[in-house]
Scaffold this motif. Structure first.
Motif, PDB file in Angstrom:
ATOM      1  N   GLY A 166       7.410  10.077 -17.118  1.00  0.00           N
ATOM      2  CA  GLY A 166       6.518   9.863 -15.994  1.00  0.00           C
ATOM      3  C   GLY A 166       5.086   9.644 -16.426  1.00  0.00           C
ATOM      4  O   GLY A 166       4.776   9.377 -17.584  1.00  0.00           O
ATOM      5  N   ALA A 167       4.169   9.765 -15.449  1.00  0.00           N
ATOM      6  CA  ALA A 167       2.732   9.606 -15.692  1.00  0.00           C
ATOM      7  C   ALA A 167       2.080  10.983 -15.703  1.00  0.00           C
ATOM      8  O   ALA A 167       2.443  11.860 -14.918  1.00  0.00           O
ATOM      9  CB  ALA A 167       2.107   8.740 -14.602  1.00  0.00           C
ATOM     10  N   THR A 168       1.115  11.163 -16.595  1.00  0.00           N
ATOM     11  CA  THR A 168       0.506  12.478 -16.799  1.00  0.00           C
ATOM     12  C   THR A 168      -0.977  12.450 -16.488  1.00  0.00           C
ATOM     13  O   THR A 168      -1.665  11.465 -16.755  1.00  0.00           O
ATOM     14  CB  THR A 168       0.724  12.932 -18.255  1.00  0.00           C
ATOM     15  OG1 THR A 168       2.126  12.981 -18.530  1.00  0.00           O
ATOM     16  CG2 THR A 168       0.134  14.318 -18.494  1.00  0.00           C
ATOM     17  N   LEU A 169      -1.459  13.552 -15.915  1.00  0.00           N
ATOM     18  CA  LEU A 169      -2.886  13.794 -15.729  1.00  0.00           C
ATOM     19  C   LEU A 169      -3.208  15.171 -16.297  1.00  0.00           C
ATOM     20  O   LEU A 169      -2.365  16.078 -16.283  1.00  0.00           O
ATOM     21  CB  LEU A 169      -3.290  13.767 -14.258  1.00  0.00           C
ATOM     22  CG  LEU A 169      -2.919  12.560 -13.395  1.00  0.00           C
ATOM     23  CD1 LEU A 169      -1.635  12.858 -12.614  1.00  0.00           C
ATOM     24  CD2 LEU A 169      -4.047  12.237 -12.401  1.00  0.00           C
ATOM     25  N   VAL A 170      -4.436  15.341 -16.784  1.00  0.00           N
ATOM     26  CA  VAL A 170      -4.899  16.659 -17.227  1.00  0.00           C
ATOM     27  C   VAL A 170      -6.249  16.940 -16.594  1.00  0.00           C
ATOM     28  O   VAL A 170      -7.044  16.032 -16.343  1.00  0.00           O
ATOM     29  CB  VAL A 170      -5.013  16.750 -18.765  1.00  0.00           C
ATOM     30  CG1 VAL A 170      -3.647  16.667 -19.415  1.00  0.00           C
ATOM     31  CG2 VAL A 170      -5.941  15.693 -19.319  1.00  0.00           C
ATOM     32  N   SER A 171      -6.493  18.215 -16.321  1.00  0.00           N
ATOM     33  CA  SER A 171      -7.800  18.603 -15.796  1.00  0.00           C
ATOM     34  C   SER A 171      -8.823  18.527 -16.922  1.00  0.00           C
ATOM     35  O   SER A 171      -8.552  18.918 -18.058  1.00  0.00           O
ATOM     36  CB  SER A 171      -7.740  20.013 -15.213  1.00  0.00           C
ATOM     37  OG  SER A 171      -7.439  20.982 -16.198  1.00  0.00           O
ATOM     38  N   TRP A 172      -9.998  17.988 -16.583  1.00  0.00           N
ATOM     39  CA  TRP A 172     -11.047  17.823 -17.600  1.00  0.00           C
ATOM     40  C   TRP A 172     -12.402  17.935 -16.950  1.00  0.00           C
ATOM     41  O   TRP A 172     -12.572  17.416 -15.853  1.00  0.00           O
ATOM     42  CB  TRP A 172     -10.898  16.457 -18.291  1.00  0.00           C
ATOM     43  CG  TRP A 172     -11.509  16.471 -19.663  1.00  0.00           C
ATOM     44  CD1 TRP A 172     -12.740  16.025 -20.015  1.00  0.00           C
ATOM     45  CD2 TRP A 172     -10.912  17.004 -20.842  1.00  0.00           C
ATOM     46  NE1 TRP A 172     -12.963  16.226 -21.344  1.00  0.00           N
ATOM     47  CE2 TRP A 172     -11.856  16.834 -21.887  1.00  0.00           C
ATOM     48  CE3 TRP A 172      -9.704  17.624 -21.122  1.00  0.00           C
ATOM     49  CZ2 TRP A 172     -11.597  17.253 -23.189  1.00  0.00           C
ATOM     50  CZ3 TRP A 172      -9.451  18.032 -22.418  1.00  0.00           C
ATOM     51  CH2 TRP A 172     -10.387  17.844 -23.433  1.00  0.00           C
ATOM     52  N   PRO A 173     -13.355  18.629 -17.537  1.00  0.00           N
ATOM     53  CA  PRO A 173     -13.349  19.231 -18.870  1.00  0.00           C
ATOM     54  C   PRO A 173     -12.400  20.432 -18.959  1.00  0.00           C
ATOM     55  O   PRO A 173     -11.988  20.985 -17.933  1.00  0.00           O
ATOM     56  CB  PRO A 173     -14.808  19.653 -19.060  1.00  0.00           C
ATOM     57  CG  PRO A 173     -15.317  19.881 -17.679  1.00  0.00           C
ATOM     58  CD  PRO A 173     -14.637  18.850 -16.828  1.00  0.00           C
ATOM     59  N   PRO A 174     -12.062  20.819 -20.190  1.00  0.00           N
ATOM     60  CA  PRO A 174     -11.102  21.914 -20.351  1.00  0.00           C
ATOM     61  C   PRO A 174     -11.676  23.240 -19.883  1.00  0.00           C
ATOM     62  O   PRO A 174     -12.895  23.449 -19.871  1.00  0.00           O
ATOM     63  CB  PRO A 174     -10.820  21.922 -21.857  1.00  0.00           C
ATOM     64  CG  PRO A 174     -12.039  21.309 -22.468  1.00  0.00           C
ATOM     65  CD  PRO A 174     -12.526  20.291 -21.491  1.00  0.00           C
TER      66      PRO A 174
END
Length: 956
Positions: A197-205
């Motif tokens: 699938g497609a991924t997202l990450v929260s940023w800044p850490p």
């Protein structure tokens, strides 16, 4: 506490929203490119394999694009050369000069040898790369067909990449996630075909300071398109969790790699737009070069497109990964932590309340086109979903109480009085539990004697006195042997119970457990083969000599061995070619023993953290399991619904892939059989010629190497079909339940794929589909699927709580057998949910991403906690007989996950669990399902050569 509602994190198209068309620019390979590209790709390959190379892989080109042009979306890992389907999509056309650079680098990468340079140049001229043009498409993101016979949704192949990426872009543009005053923003991450699938990450850490160190981590969101057998509506799964970033020196697995997320202020490519997503590159380590970018190694594509110098220098990134999290020199680099790298200060996973909160926020961005799938309905077929117990359950002790800091003397005195009562109660419970444990040990011993006879001899090779002692203590506790000890060492211990005499012979492991290579690092291939063979002979000779000394014929050996992944030589972890475990396993099998390994005692100071005693007990349970002893609980399905004399038969494909140190692949179909009234588990493979005791099956798998006659997909499918058909034919007249695992077997039994499965129908190899009843009117076929690659959705049990007049939406756990919200009578799909793991004692509202407080105002922010939750196990009743009711059969399958000798429910029904455990004998490890095979996407099976070492048109 468990609940009676389950909400899957799954979303289906809202029929009231209508069609969903989105504009995209697409780039396709011209059909005229077919012959020049195939000629280049086939150059240097054997003539006999030419017929198998009908497609040109672009997966390495896709990975290059993911590293330097993350906003491009690739939907194929093979170049579609015939039908004009786009291979790349983007919201705005990429400059022609950039695409030309990519393609030239790709052509050179296909044939990097200097002598092929003229052919590469000739091919580039024949292709006329300058003629490539982006075209504007209106893409129907709900395009699909229905499978023949099964009426299962078949989304258009490119949508398995394009729909998740489109929805992920919506989530990234959605207002930030916010809770208790803390906001999180999410960025997309580049992907390639075959990704989950497609991924997202929260940023800044996020930051978690702990004991002088600051650990960094992010939330991740993954969007995937999935289908369910016999369901005409596809669904989108939203998965959430924790991504942890490396803060200290990066440990790179030998001949493997670590993922690095890259975000640059400006494009690394001239004329290209600045990226909006994280690019993804792989950092690898090789003895001859040290750390390097995988895409930019010797003659690598990064070097060819002149961007390698823009990447962080690998040797510095490995030493100072934390430095690059702060975007020095206009580029951010975040190295993704893997459990193989050691401990991290932040725990994995989310608890259900926070998962619900984050998922429902992300789902807002899917509106109005998608809506939540309905809540699962708890099966009401039985009031209690657990099977009947065979062993007795221990009584629970009460917890002592603690006085508040500001408690009065009177209050403290009352708590002390209550604690005294609790201590007295717990003492009585302890006495009763000792009696219960003895009775349970007597029962286990009886079952063991029923399989092994009146005598059992066991060897133990130890590295520490601590684990040696624990093995002895747990033998007495687990088998109720304490009253029957007749010999107490030092080298031999014996117990003579009425039905079983157990002798345990103990020896130091000594140099047999030393790293392979005698101080050097063996190279992959012939050198590693030679040192493994040498250690194998030494182990076999040592054990054979010990058997002669004792005058007994042992069946099981315990081996205490230090985990090579945890061993440190200086500041480096030794490469896996020095790991002696494979060689020891081989030597044990040569000596006629099954082997149970366990690690060294835990090196921890904190009370309650040492798992050594638990692991010693588990070693006995697993060792006895390897001897083929089954400890099952009687099912509680009413009489007449399930045949009384029912065989349980599981098929499994044991697959070992070529790894960084092991050049030998394996492919072996096996079967495991539980017969009614027979305690001995039986097994079978093409090599056994018939049914053999389970330990014989295990030993026979050790050291097997796949021959050239099983190199290709069609050869493996043919062997699987012959093996399955032959075994099923032998059970024609017996009530038999056949269980299969979707992610394991559908690669080589294609009719079990979602888009090909049909009710009450089977198909083998190239045969025509046939009714299941034609193989026998007492046969049933079940396919289960777990959460691997998000096949089944994450979930929570909705709980609402009112506080200060406001309704709070919380979540908890549930267990049992469940039906889809819209299940009709006779439906074939069910979901089995195990009990919450006993190790998970965390508060259901515990949070990691933001502050959160309980009803009393106490903070529940605990980034260090490791959260776990049972998966949904999809149970598809593929084949039933006339007049069968599906729900009793689904309940029976669910109950097979619950056994007396495992604290928590098994991940799979027992017979499948035993079949899967055969992979432990396919050293060094079993290959996972190939990317793209989880669903019927455009790239089903197209990474097989990369993952399994199969040299056909399905791989590079």
């Amino acid at each position: 506490m468990t609940h009676d509602r389950i909400q899957p994190a799954a979303y289906v198209p809202d029929p009231e929203a209508g069609p969903l068309f989105v504009p995209y620019h697409g780039l396709a390979f011209p059909s005229a490119w077919r012959e020049p590209l195939l000629r280049l790709y086939r150059h240097g390959k054997p003539d006999k394999s030419e017929g198998r190379h009908q497609q040109v892989p672009v997966s390495r080109l896709n990975r290059l694009i993911a590293a330097v042009a993350p906003d491009l979306i690739s939907v194929a890992s093979k170049a579609p050369l015939d039908d004009g389907r786009p291979w790349l999509y983007t919201t705005a056309p990429y400059p022609a000069s950039v695409m030309k650079t990519f393609l030239h680098a790709w052509l050179r990468d296909m044939q990097p040898a200097p002598e092929a340079h003229s052919l590469v140049k000739e091919t580039a001229q024949a292709l006329d790369i300058d003629s490539l043009k982006w075209e504007l498409f209106s893409v129907n993101l709900l395009e699909q067909e229905l499978s023949e016979g099964g009426r299962t949704a078949l989304p258009a192949p490119h949508l398995f990449r394009l729909l998740p990426e489109t929805l992920a872009a919506r989530i990234a543009q959605h207002p930030p996630y916010e809770h208790c005053g803390k906001k999180l923003e999410f960025r997309q991450v580049a992907g390639v075909p075959g990704d989950n699938g497609a991924t997202l990450v929260s940023w800044p850490p996020l930051k978690y300071p702990d004991r002088g160190k600051t650990w960094r981590y992010s939330a991740y969101l993954r969007v995937s398109l999935r289908t369910v057998p016999f369901d005409p509506v596809p669904r989108v799964h939203l998965s959430t969790g924790i991504s942890r970033w490396v803060r200290e020196k990066v440990w790179l697995p030998f001949r493997s790699s670590a993922s690095v997320y890259l975000l640059a202020d400006e494009s690394m490519l001239a004329d290209a737009p600045a990226p909006t997503r994280f690019a993804v590159a792989s950092l690898t380590w090789r003895p001859e070069t040290g750390p390097q970018w995988k895409q930019g190694g010797p003659e690598g594509m990064l070097r060819r497109i002149s961007v390698e110098e823009d990447f962080p220098r690998p040797e510095r990134l490995v030493k100072e990964p934390e430095h690059w999290l702060n975007q020095p020199d206009g580029i951010t680099a975040a190295v993704l932590h893997h459990t193989r790298m050691g401990a991290h200060g932040v725990g994995a996973g989310l608890m259900p309340t926070e998962r619900r909160r984050l998922t429902e926020w992300a789902a807002e961005a899917l509106q109005p086109d998608f809506m939540p799938v309905g809540e699962l309905r708890r099966s009401t077929y039985l009031r209690k979903h657990d099977p009947l117990p065979r062993l007795e359950e221990k009584l629970s002790e009460r917890k002592s109480k603690k006085a508040d800091k500001d408690a009065t003397e009177e209050e403290r005195g009352e708590i002390e009085r209550q604690n005294a009562e609790i201590a007295a109660y717990n003492a009585k419970v302890g006495e009763q539990n000792a009696v219960i444990e003895q009775r349970n040990g007597d029962r286990r011993r009886e079952l063991l004697a029923g399989v092994m006879g009146s005598e059992l001899s066991v060897l133990a090779l130890h590295q520490t006195d601590t684990m040696r002692g624990l093995l002895l203590v747990k033998a007495e506790a687990y088998l109720g042997l304490a009253p029957f000890r007749t010999q107490s060492g030092p080298g031999t211990w014996a117990w003579e119970a009425p039905e079983l005499t157990l002798r345990m012979h103990i020896f130091p492991l000594g140099r047999l457990g030393a790293p392979l290579g005698n101080g050097t690092v063996p190279r992959r291939g012939a050198e590693w083969d030679a040192v493994v063979a040498g250690r194998r002979r030494e182990v076999a000779a040592f054990l054979t000599a010990r058997v002669k000394e004792t005058g007994r014929a042992p069946q099981l050996v315990f081996v205490e061995l230090e985990d090579w992944r945890k061993k440190q030589v200086g500041k480096k972890t030794p490469p896996p070619t020095t790991d002696p475990k494979s060689a020891i396993r081989l030597g044990c099998a040569d000596a006629g023993l099954v082997s149970q390994f366990l690690g060294l005692p835990d090196d921890v100071a904190a009370p309650g953290k040492d798992t050594s005693a638990h692991r010693a007990k588990a070693a006995w349970a697993d060792g006895i399991r390897q001897l083929g002893v089954r400890v099952t609980r009687p099912h509680s399905v009413p009489s007449g619904m399930i045949p009384e004399q029912l065989n349980q038969l599981a098929f499994w494909l044991v697959k070992r892939r070529v790894s960084g140190h092991n050049p030998h692949a394996q492919f072996t179909p096996i079967a495991v059989l539980l017969r009614p009234g027979q305690q001995q588990v039986m097994g079978r493979s093409p090599q056994t010629g018939g049914w053999v005791p389970y330990p014989e099956l295990l030993k026979g798998l050790v050291g097997q190497v796949r021959g050239d006659d099983l190199k290709y997909r069609d050869q493996q499918e043919r062997l699987t079909a012959i093996f399955v058909r032959q075994i099923l034919g032998s059970f024609r007249g017996e009530p038999t339940l056949v269980l299969t695992h979707a992610q394991n077997i559908r690669e080589r039994w294609p009719s079990l794929q979602n888009g090909k499965v049909r009710p009450d129908t089977v198909q083998f190899g190239g045969d025509s589909p046939k009714r299941l009843a034609s193989l026998g009117k007492k046969l049933r076929l079940v396919r289960v699927a777990d959460a691997a690659r998000d096949e089944t959705a994450q979930w929570w049990s909705p709980v609402n709580r009112k506080r200060n007049g406001i309704t709070e939406e919380l979540a908890g756990f549930a267990q049992g057998l469940w039906l889809p919200h819209n299940a009709e009578p006779g439906g074939r799909i069910f979901y089995s949910v195990g009990e919450k793991p006993g190790t998970n004692t965390l508060h259901r509202e515990l949070s990691k991403l933001t502050e959160h407080r309980d009803a009393n105002g106490k903070s529940l922010l605990r980034p260090s906690a490791s959260a776990s939750q049972p998966d949904l196990l999809e149970v598809a009743l593929v084949g039933l007989q006339e007049n069968d009711r599906p729900e009793p059969w689904a309940m029976f399958v669910h109950q097979q996950r619950i056994t007396d000798d495992y604290t928590d429910p098994l991940a799979l029904p027992l017979v499948l669990h035993l079949a899967r455990l055969t992979r432990d004998y396919a050293e060094p490890y079993e290959a996972p399902e190939a990317p793209g095979e989880a669903q019927q996407s455009a790239d089903e099976g197209e990474q097989l050569a990369f993952d399994f070492g199969i040299e056909d048109s399905d791989g590079e």
